[in-house]
Write an enzyme that holds these catalytic residues in place. Structure first.
Site, short mmCIF file in Angstrom:
data_model
loop_
_atom_site.label_atom_id
_atom_site.label_comp_id
_atom_site.label_asym_id
_atom_site.label_seq_id
_atom_site.Cartn_x
_atom_site.Cartn_y
_atom_site.Cartn_z
N TYR A 1 9.22 -19.79 3.26
CA TYR A 1 7.83 -20.18 3.03
C TYR A 1 7.63 -20.67 1.59
CZ TYR A 1 2.84 -20.49 3.40
OH TYR A 1 1.57 -20.99 3.42
N PHE B 1 13.81 -13.68 -3.56
CA PHE B 1 14.29 -15.01 -3.21
C PHE B 1 13.11 -15.95 -3.04
CE2 PHE B 1 17.87 -12.38 -1.96
CZ PHE B 1 18.94 -13.12 -2.46
N CYS C 1 35.81 -14.87 -26.02
CA CYS C 1 34.45 -15.42 -25.89
C CYS C 1 34.30 -16.70 -26.71
CB CYS C 1 33.44 -14.37 -26.36
SG CYS C 1 31.78 -15.06 -26.57
N HIS D 1 22.75 -15.56 -26.27
CA HIS D 1 22.57 -16.97 -26.65
C HIS D 1 21.49 -17.61 -25.82
CE1 HIS D 1 24.98 -17.44 -22.99
NE2 HIS D 1 24.56 -18.70 -22.95
N ASN E 1 18.65 -18.28 -20.75
CA ASN E 1 19.02 -17.96 -19.39
C ASN E 1 19.85 -16.70 -19.52
OD1 ASN E 1 18.76 -18.93 -16.87
ND2 ASN E 1 20.51 -20.32 -16.99
N GLN F 1 19.51 -21.82 -25.24
CA GLN F 1 19.80 -23.25 -25.29
C GLN F 1 18.56 -24.01 -25.71
OE1 GLN F 1 21.93 -25.16 -22.09
NE2 GLN F 1 22.35 -23.19 -21.10
N HIS G 1 28.85 -9.59 -29.87
CA HIS G 1 29.05 -9.92 -28.45
C HIS G 1 28.37 -8.90 -27.53
CE1 HIS G 1 31.27 -11.90 -25.20
NE2 HIS G 1 31.50 -10.68 -24.71
N CYS H 1 31.67 -16.11 -29.79
CA CYS H 1 31.88 -15.15 -30.89
C CYS H 1 32.33 -15.89 -32.16
CB CYS H 1 32.94 -14.12 -30.50
SG CYS H 1 32.29 -12.72 -29.56
N GLY I 1 22.76 -17.25 -13.33
CA GLY I 1 23.75 -18.31 -13.54
C GLY I 1 24.21 -18.44 -14.98
N CYS I 2 23.92 -17.41 -15.79
CA CYS I 2 24.36 -17.45 -17.18
C CYS I 2 25.86 -17.17 -17.24
CB CYS I 2 23.58 -16.42 -18.00
SG CYS I 2 24.07 -16.39 -19.71
N SER I 3 26.56 -18.01 -18.01
CA SER I 3 28.02 -18.01 -17.94
C SER I 3 28.67 -16.99 -18.87
CB SER I 3 28.52 -19.40 -18.30
OG SER I 3 28.08 -19.74 -19.60
N LYS J 1 0.84 -1.21 0.00
CA LYS J 1 0.00 0.00 0.00
C LYS J 1 0.87 1.25 0.00
CE LYS J 1 -3.73 -1.53 -0.70
NZ LYS J 1 -4.56 -1.27 -1.81
N ARG J 2 2.04 1.14 0.65
CA ARG J 2 2.94 2.28 0.65
C ARG J 2 3.36 2.61 -0.79
NH1 ARG J 2 5.67 -2.35 1.66
NH2 ARG J 2 7.82 -2.55 0.98
N HIS K 1 6.72 -23.07 -24.42
CA HIS K 1 5.96 -24.31 -24.22
C HIS K 1 4.95 -24.44 -25.36
CE1 HIS K 1 6.62 -24.35 -19.56
NE2 HIS K 1 7.59 -24.97 -20.20
N HIS L 1 27.47 -13.02 -24.14
CA HIS L 1 27.17 -13.11 -25.58
C HIS L 1 25.72 -13.59 -25.74
CE1 HIS L 1 28.75 -13.51 -29.78
NE2 HIS L 1 27.53 -14.02 -29.86
P1 H2U Z 1 24.45 -20.59 -20.17
O1 H2U Z 1 23.39 -20.25 -21.20
O2 H2U Z 1 23.84 -21.02 -18.88
O3 H2U Z 1 25.47 -19.53 -20.03
O4 H2U Z 1 25.22 -21.84 -20.76
C1 H2U Z 1 26.03 -21.78 -21.89
C2 H2U Z 1 26.28 -23.20 -22.34
O5 H2U Z 1 27.40 -23.22 -23.21
C3 H2U Z 1 26.60 -24.12 -21.18
O6 H2U Z 1 25.57 -25.10 -21.12
C4 H2U Z 1 28.06 -24.46 -23.05
C5 H2U Z 1 27.94 -24.74 -21.57
O7 H2U Z 1 27.93 -26.13 -21.35
N1 H2U Z 1 29.42 -24.32 -23.55
C6 H2U Z 1 29.82 -25.04 -24.67
O8 H2U Z 1 29.04 -25.83 -25.19
N2 H2U Z 1 31.07 -24.86 -25.19
C7 H2U Z 1 32.01 -24.04 -24.65
O9 H2U Z 1 33.08 -23.89 -25.19
C8 H2U Z 1 31.72 -23.33 -23.39
C9 H2U Z 1 30.31 -23.41 -22.87
ZN ZN Z 2 31.05 -13.24 -27.86
#
Ligand code: H2U
Ligand code: ZN
Length: 348
Positions: free
Chosen positions: A314, A310, A51, A165, A152, A167, A114, A54, A158-160, A29-30, A279, A163
């Site tokens: 609960y 988070f 990368c 992308h 992701n 999956q 990138h 790339c 947790g995206c590594s 409400k605030r 989906h 660039h």
């Molecule tokens: P994220 O979308 O969570 O960042 O994952 C990237 C994916 O890229 C991850 O599942 C894959 C990782 O296994 N990967 C490759 O297939 N080749 C690589 O050289 C590095 C990362």
């Molecule tokens: Zn890149």
């Protein structure tokens, strides 16, 4: 006193999963006190020699990426599932049941650049990503029952790698989430003789939970949203799967994805993190007329570029809870500009 969902704590039902969540509107409400602070998002080069996504670079396994100009797909070098596992069940006791799961994992580069994200790409280039999602769904749907297209985005998810992308995981069994949606949509169609998410889109059209709409698509914060700024992308006609989209629908989808993603980035003036995915009806010849294609966006941010919601306590032990109502979240997203904040001169 009468129950009023804009004032009183209540539970909402997610008709797609059959699960409930708690809404606590009295705590919001605030007036909005969230601070708009951008997380340190350093400038990225258009090409990063270190990368692994790339064009022209070497991946972890030693393979070279081609000098791709639009999109590029490859088999995940660290795939969580493998195609050639033997079929079988291991169930020494009814309480310890395991089944083998043949599957495959791919990585999809959305752009050779990138420094871009889907939010900053042109709709024409987003449409190439949609085409790729559709092609991959057809191709893998010939081999696997479920093809999960997802992205992701952001370190917080947790995206590594920044660039742009996504999956694909293609699997032999229906995973938990689609299995719930399959059962619930089927039950709705049997009871009402109509498609659940077509009825839902009609119910929401022009309403307070809609963020953007065009001739083919609607983006809403669903009535039952769990995440603060969760959205659902819905077609206006029945579409079973991504490959069934017409050229026009792909164009209008690219346009509406751009609009929602720009609003997401503008909300906290940050490259907005999320997990998103599609989906659609499971692959195969079975009757799937109860299904409607849709995308979920699940963003974790709550109040700023750094304050996330988070799902703990609960949420883990009872059920999810939110303070900001879906209607308030939709109102905030709707009023944001259509122009990406990086393109406007105004500074925070
Ligand atoms: P994220 O979308 O969570 O960042 O994952 C990237 C994916 O890229 C991850 O599942 C894959 C990782 O296994 N990967 C490759 O297939 N080749 C690589 O050289 C590095 C990362
Ligand atoms: Zn890149």
């Amino acid at each position: 006193m009468q129950f009023n969902p804009t004032d009183h704590p209540h539970r909402r039902l997610n008709p797609l999963t059959g699960e409930w969540n708690v809404v606590s509107p009295h705590r919001m409400k605030r007036p909005w006190q969230g601070k708009v602070e951008s997380a340190a998002g350093g400038l990225r080069p258009a090409h990063d020699p270190t990368c692994y996504l790339c064009p022209g670079n070497v991946r972890a396994g030693g393979e070279h990426n081609p000098r791709y100009e639009n999109t590029f797909v490859f088999a995940n070098d660290f795939a969580g599932l493998l195609p050639d596992v033997p079929c079988g069940t291991h169930a020494p006791h009814p309480l310890t049941v395991a089944r083998s799961e043949p599957g495959t994992c791919r990585v999809l580069c959305f752009s050779p650049r990138h420094d871009l994200t889907l939010a900053e790409m042109d709709p024409q280039d987003i449409q190439k990503v949609i085409d790729l999602w559709a092609e991959q769904t057809s191709e893998l749907g010939r081999l696997y029952r479920w093809v999960q297209v997802f992205e992701n985005k952001g370190e917080i998810m947790g995206c590594s790698n920044p660039h742009p992308h996504g999956q694909i995981w293609a699997v032999s069994s229906l995973p938990n989430e689609p299995a719930k949606e399959d059962a619930r949509q089927r039950a709705y169609a049997e009871e009402h003789g109509r498609v659940m998410l077509l009825d839902y889109a009609a119910l929401e059209a022009g309403g307070e939970r809609v963020i953007v709409e065009n001739e083919d698509w609607q983006v809403v914060v669903p009535f039952w949203a769990l995440w603060p700024f969760e959205t659902l992308v819905l077609p206006r006609r029945q579409v079973l799967r991504l490959p069934d989209l017409t050229q026009n629908e792909r164009r209008s989808l690219a346009e509406i994805l751009k609009r929602i993603l720009v609003r997401y980035d503008n909300l906290f003036r940050t490259s907005f993190p999320y997990s998103m995915g599609w989906h659609g009806a499971p692959a195969g010849d079975a009757d799937q007329r109860h299904w409607q294609l849709h995308a979920h966006f699940y963003p974790p941010l709550l109040r700023s570029a750094t304050v996330k919601k988070f799902m703990v306590g609960y949420e883990m032990l009872g059920e999810p809870q939110r303070d900001l109502t879906p209607e308030q979240a939709a109102g905030r997203l709707r009023q944001l500009p259509d122009v990406h904040y990086k393109l406007t001169a105004e500074k925070v």
